[in-house]
Design a protein around this motif. Structure first.
Motif, PDB file in Angstrom:
ATOM      1  N   ASP A   1       0.831  -1.196   0.000  1.00  0.00           N
ATOM      2  CA  ASP A   1       0.000   0.000   0.000  1.00  0.00           C
ATOM      3  C   ASP A   1       0.873   1.257   0.000  1.00  0.00           C
ATOM      4  OD1 ASP A   1      -2.625  -1.289   0.244  1.00  0.00           O
ATOM      5  OD2 ASP A   1      -1.876  -1.920   2.213  1.00  0.00           O
ATOM      6  N   LEU A   2       2.090   1.122   0.526  1.00  0.00           N
ATOM      7  CA  LEU A   2       3.007   2.253   0.643  1.00  0.00           C
ATOM      8  C   LEU A   2       4.423   1.705   0.650  1.00  0.00           C
ATOM      9  CD1 LEU A   2       3.213   5.365   1.253  1.00  0.00           C
ATOM     10  CD2 LEU A   2       3.149   4.756   3.684  1.00  0.00           C
ATOM     11  N   GLU A   3       5.339   2.391  -0.016  1.00  0.00           N
ATOM     12  CA  GLU A   3       6.750   2.016   0.023  1.00  0.00           C
ATOM     13  C   GLU A   3       7.542   3.241   0.445  1.00  0.00           C
ATOM     14  OE1 GLU A   3      10.003   0.439  -3.140  1.00  0.00           O
ATOM     15  OE2 GLU A   3       8.123  -0.706  -3.036  1.00  0.00           O
ATOM     16  N   LEU A   4       8.447   3.055   1.405  1.00  0.00           N
ATOM     17  CA  LEU A   4       9.222   4.174   1.949  1.00  0.00           C
ATOM     18  C   LEU A   4      10.707   3.839   1.952  1.00  0.00           C
ATOM     19  CD1 LEU A   4       6.950   5.022   5.012  1.00  0.00           C
ATOM     20  CD2 LEU A   4       7.107   6.288   2.860  1.00  0.00           C
ATOM     21  N   GLU A   5      11.509   4.847   1.664  1.00  0.00           N
ATOM     22  CA  GLU A   5      12.966   4.714   1.655  1.00  0.00           C
ATOM     23  C   GLU A   5      13.487   5.187   3.001  1.00  0.00           C
ATOM     24  OE1 GLU A   5      16.065   5.543   1.714  1.00  0.00           O
ATOM     25  OE2 GLU A   5      17.032   5.172  -0.187  1.00  0.00           O
ATOM     26  N   THR A   6      14.132   4.304   3.758  1.00  0.00           N
ATOM     27  CA  THR A   6      14.494   4.619   5.142  1.00  0.00           C
ATOM     28  C   THR A   6      15.803   5.383   5.297  1.00  0.00           C
ATOM     29  OG1 THR A   6      15.640   2.515   5.540  1.00  0.00           O
ATOM     30  CG2 THR A   6      13.256   2.574   5.972  1.00  0.00           C
ATOM     31  N   SER A   7      16.597   5.493   4.245  1.00  0.00           N
ATOM     32  CA  SER A   7      17.837   6.255   4.400  1.00  0.00           C
ATOM     33  C   SER A   7      17.618   7.738   4.110  1.00  0.00           C
ATOM     34  CB  SER A   7      18.934   5.705   3.478  1.00  0.00           C
ATOM     35  OG  SER A   7      18.643   5.989   2.127  1.00  0.00           O
ATOM     36  N   ALA A   8      16.450   8.071   3.563  1.00  0.00           N
ATOM     37  CA  ALA A   8      16.178   9.451   3.166  1.00  0.00           C
ATOM     38  C   ALA A   8      15.386  10.238   4.213  1.00  0.00           C
ATOM     39  CB  ALA A   8      15.414   9.458   1.837  1.00  0.00           C
ATOM     40  N   ALA A   9      14.954   9.572   5.282  1.00  0.00           N
ATOM     41  CA  ALA A   9      14.140  10.244   6.307  1.00  0.00           C
ATOM     42  C   ALA A   9      14.340   9.532   7.642  1.00  0.00           C
ATOM     43  CB  ALA A   9      12.668  10.213   5.903  1.00  0.00           C
ATOM     44  N   SER A  10      14.054  10.240   8.712  1.00  0.00           N
ATOM     45  CA  SER A  10      14.181   9.649  10.054  1.00  0.00           C
ATOM     46  C   SER A  10      12.997   8.719  10.322  1.00  0.00           C
ATOM     47  CB  SER A  10      14.203  10.764  11.108  1.00  0.00           C
ATOM     48  OG  SER A  10      12.907  11.335  11.213  1.00  0.00           O
ATOM     49  N   PRO A  11      13.131   7.823  11.310  1.00  0.00           N
ATOM     50  CA  PRO A  11      11.985   6.981  11.687  1.00  0.00           C
ATOM     51  C   PRO A  11      10.750   7.809  12.036  1.00  0.00           C
ATOM     52  CG  PRO A  11      13.976   6.093  12.647  1.00  0.00           C
ATOM     53  CD  PRO A  11      14.346   7.428  12.041  1.00  0.00           C
ATOM     54  N   ASP A  12      10.931   8.951  12.702  1.00  0.00           N
ATOM     55  CA  ASP A  12       9.789   9.796  13.049  1.00  0.00           C
ATOM     56  C   ASP A  12       9.106  10.344  11.796  1.00  0.00           C
ATOM     57  OD1 ASP A  12      10.081   9.465  15.823  1.00  0.00           O
ATOM     58  OD2 ASP A  12      11.435  11.173  15.982  1.00  0.00           O
ATOM     59  N   GLU A  13       9.890  10.764  10.817  1.00  0.00           N
ATOM     60  CA  GLU A  13       9.317  11.268   9.559  1.00  0.00           C
ATOM     61  C   GLU A  13       8.585  10.155   8.804  1.00  0.00           C
ATOM     62  OE1 GLU A  13      12.485  14.792   8.394  1.00  0.00           O
ATOM     63  OE2 GLU A  13      13.093  12.696   8.124  1.00  0.00           O
ATOM     64  N   LEU A  14       9.164   8.975   8.790  1.00  0.00           N
ATOM     65  CA  LEU A  14       8.532   7.841   8.105  1.00  0.00           C
ATOM     66  C   LEU A  14       7.234   7.447   8.802  1.00  0.00           C
ATOM     67  CD1 LEU A  14      11.784   5.830   7.441  1.00  0.00           C
ATOM     68  CD2 LEU A  14      10.440   7.083   5.740  1.00  0.00           C
ATOM     69  N   ALA A  15       7.255   7.434  10.130  1.00  0.00           N
ATOM     70  CA  ALA A  15       6.044   7.116  10.889  1.00  0.00           C
ATOM     71  C   ALA A  15       4.950   8.147  10.606  1.00  0.00           C
ATOM     72  CB  ALA A  15       6.355   7.057  12.380  1.00  0.00           C
ATOM     73  N   ALA A  16       5.337   9.407  10.501  1.00  0.00           N
ATOM     74  CA  ALA A  16       4.351  10.457  10.202  1.00  0.00           C
ATOM     75  C   ALA A  16       3.720  10.231   8.828  1.00  0.00           C
ATOM     76  CB  ALA A  16       5.012  11.832  10.280  1.00  0.00           C
ATOM     77  N   ARG A  17       4.514   9.778   7.874  1.00  0.00           N
ATOM     78  CA  ARG A  17       3.977   9.485   6.533  1.00  0.00           C
ATOM     79  C   ARG A  17       2.991   8.314   6.586  1.00  0.00           C
ATOM     80  NH1 ARG A  17       9.557   9.765   3.059  1.00  0.00           N
ATOM     81  NH2 ARG A  17      10.097  11.882   3.663  1.00  0.00           N
ATOM     82  N   ILE A  18       3.332   7.295   7.374  1.00  0.00           N
ATOM     83  CA  ILE A  18       2.437   6.143   7.517  1.00  0.00           C
ATOM     84  C   ILE A  18       1.147   6.574   8.200  1.00  0.00           C
ATOM     85  CG2 ILE A  18       2.146   3.900   8.662  1.00  0.00           C
ATOM     86  CD1 ILE A  18       5.238   3.533   8.261  1.00  0.00           C
ATOM     87  N   LYS A  19       1.271   7.354   9.271  1.00  0.00           N
ATOM     88  CA  LYS A  19       0.095   7.831   9.992  1.00  0.00           C
ATOM     89  C   LYS A  19      -0.837   8.603   9.060  1.00  0.00           C
ATOM     90  CE  LYS A  19      -1.480  10.732  13.768  1.00  0.00           C
ATOM     91  NZ  LYS A  19      -1.164  11.562  14.906  1.00  0.00           N
ATOM     92  N   LEU A  20      -0.279   9.492   8.272  1.00  0.00           N
ATOM     93  CA  LEU A  20      -1.075  10.294   7.346  1.00  0.00           C
ATOM     94  C   LEU A  20      -1.705   9.429   6.256  1.00  0.00           C
ATOM     95  CD1 LEU A  20      -1.956  13.124   6.384  1.00  0.00           C
ATOM     96  CD2 LEU A  20       0.165  13.212   5.054  1.00  0.00           C
ATOM     97  N   ALA A  21      -0.921   8.534   5.675  1.00  0.00           N
ATOM     98  CA  ALA A  21      -1.410   7.700   4.567  1.00  0.00           C
ATOM     99  C   ALA A  21      -2.572   6.808   4.996  1.00  0.00           C
ATOM    100  CB  ALA A  21      -0.281   6.849   4.011  1.00  0.00           C
ATOM    101  N   PHE A  22      -2.514   6.289   6.219  1.00  0.00           N
ATOM    102  CA  PHE A  22      -3.519   5.323   6.675  1.00  0.00           C
ATOM    103  C   PHE A  22      -4.452   5.894   7.748  1.00  0.00           C
ATOM    104  CE2 PHE A  22       0.147   2.273   5.714  1.00  0.00           C
ATOM    105  CZ  PHE A  22      -0.178   2.217   4.371  1.00  0.00           C
ATOM    106  N   ARG A  23      -4.354   7.202   7.980  1.00  0.00           N
ATOM    107  CA  ARG A  23      -5.194   7.897   8.960  1.00  0.00           C
ATOM    108  C   ARG A  23      -5.174   7.209  10.327  1.00  0.00           C
ATOM    109  NH1 ARG A  23      -8.629   8.211   4.127  1.00  0.00           N
ATOM    110  NH2 ARG A  23      -8.505  10.342   3.390  1.00  0.00           N
ATOM    111  N   LEU A  24      -3.967   7.021  10.828  1.00  0.00           N
ATOM    112  CA  LEU A  24      -3.798   6.366  12.124  1.00  0.00           C
ATOM    113  C   LEU A  24      -3.743   7.394  13.240  1.00  0.00           C
ATOM    114  CD1 LEU A  24      -1.069   3.793  11.052  1.00  0.00           C
ATOM    115  CD2 LEU A  24      -3.504   3.370  11.365  1.00  0.00           C
TER     116      LEU A  24
END
Length: 184
Positions: free
Chosen positions: A161-184
């Motif tokens: 449903d979503l693919e994220l590159e972990t070297s380009a962003a911090s875990p907090d930034e990636l989590a924020a993207r997941i939260k937004l994408a899936f309305r968590l």
């Protein structure tokens, strides 16, 4: 309220655990963090290095270690049990973030079948091999060469449903993207 499950899939040392913990901190509802490693740690130590469990074989390719993994029937049974346990936790109303390493699309199909009644989302976490291998060495608790062996296998045949590159962003930034994408 329907349980929400987010599956993070990626090679060892890509950052699944860090992203999962960051997502727990910011999700609107509490999320359990289920780690494949925790289920493997439940097995007797004799299963590691056994054809019934996990066999690790390290070779050198292009001057770099590559550690291949063969899963035996005991491991396969434990991981099927993990997926069943996740379904049971969701049935009880728990939101869950799962940290797994899938190199078999049949395992993802099993997740989809078991979790069809819930808000189930998948996230592929990727990074350049050099970055992952550096993390693998820095961690000190991983078999060197495991990430290299998994690298071409883990995302093969997978649809996310979503693919994220972990070297380009911090875990907090990636989590924020997941939260937004899936309305968590």
């Amino acid at each position: 309220m329907t349980a929400r499950i987010v599956l993070l899939n990626g090679v060892s040392s890509v950052g699944k655990g860090s992203v999962a913990k960051a997502l727990q901190r910011i999700a609107a509802r509490p999320m359990l963090h289920v780690q494949m490693d925790a289920f493997l740690e439940m097995l007797p130590a004799a299963m590691f290095g056994s054809p019934e469990g996990y066999l690790f074989e390290t070779t050198v390719r292009d001057g770099k270690p590559v550690t291949a993994v063969t899963s035996g029937p005991t491991i396969e049974t434990a991981l099927r049990g993990m997926r069943g346990a996740i379904a049971a936790m969701a049935e009880a109303g728990n939101d869950i973030v799962v940290d797994d390493v899938l190199w078999d699309s049949a395992a993802l199909a099993d997740y989809r079948r078991r979790l069809a009644a819930f808000a189930f989302r998948t996230v592929g976490l990727v990074a350049p091999l050099e970055v992952i291998e550096q993390r693998e060495r820095q961690r000190g608790d991983r078999t060197i060469g495991l990430a290299r062996w998994q690298y071409d296998k883990v995302h093969s045949g997978m649809a996310y449903d979503l693919e994220l590159e972990t070297s380009a962003a911090s875990p907090d930034e990636l989590a924020a993207r997941i939260k937004l994408a899936f309305r968590l």
